[in-house]
Scaffold this active site. Structure first.
Site: not given
Ligand code: CO
Length: 134
Positions: A7, A79, A130
């Site tokens: 994502h 992020h 991440e």
């Molecule tokens: Co995230």
């Protein structure tokens, strides 16, 4: 080491307003709100055919988003999340290459109930990364 893009996360001041933009203006499929007190955020996921958008709103006094939103008054990309097969192996390989892992270096359970880690933006082209074990 990294696999699919899981994502892209966008920090916002008002997650209901942001969810509405994605649902009504962009006609996307949008999930319900999930509070994650351990991460200091509330999340909504926008489900796209090839990836997801994670909308993030600060939750609580010590949210990691507070400073970001002070610097980005309209919100912004916070992020990106890449999938890895083995988060501990990935962490150890990255540390051996000099990358900085944020926090205590131990994976936490993220928004999908899977272990996640964050990597220092200064080591990755100015982008907070991440990693999520799939
Ligand atoms: Co995230």
């Amino acid at each position: 080491m990294i696999g699919r893009l899981n994502h892209v996360a966008i920090a916002v001041h008002d997650i209901d307003k942001a969810a509405k933009v994605y649902r009504e203006t962009l006609s996307a499929e949008v999930s319900g709100k999930v509070p994650l007190p351990e991460h200091g955020v509330t999340t909504v996921f926008v489900i796209l055919p090839n990836t997801k958008i994670e909308l993030l709103e600060p939750l609580g006094d010590k949210s990691p988003l507070t400073k970001f939103l002070e610097r980005n008054a309209d919100g912004g990309i916070h992020h990106i999340c890449y999938e890895v097969d083995d988060i501990i192996a990935a962490r150890d390989q990255l540390k051996a290459k000099g990358a900085r892992v944020l926090g205590d270096g131990q994976p936490k359970i993220g928004a999908h109930g899977k272990p996640v880690l964050f990597l220092h933006p200064k080591d990755f082209c100015g982008t907070l990364v991440e990693l999520e074990q799939t």
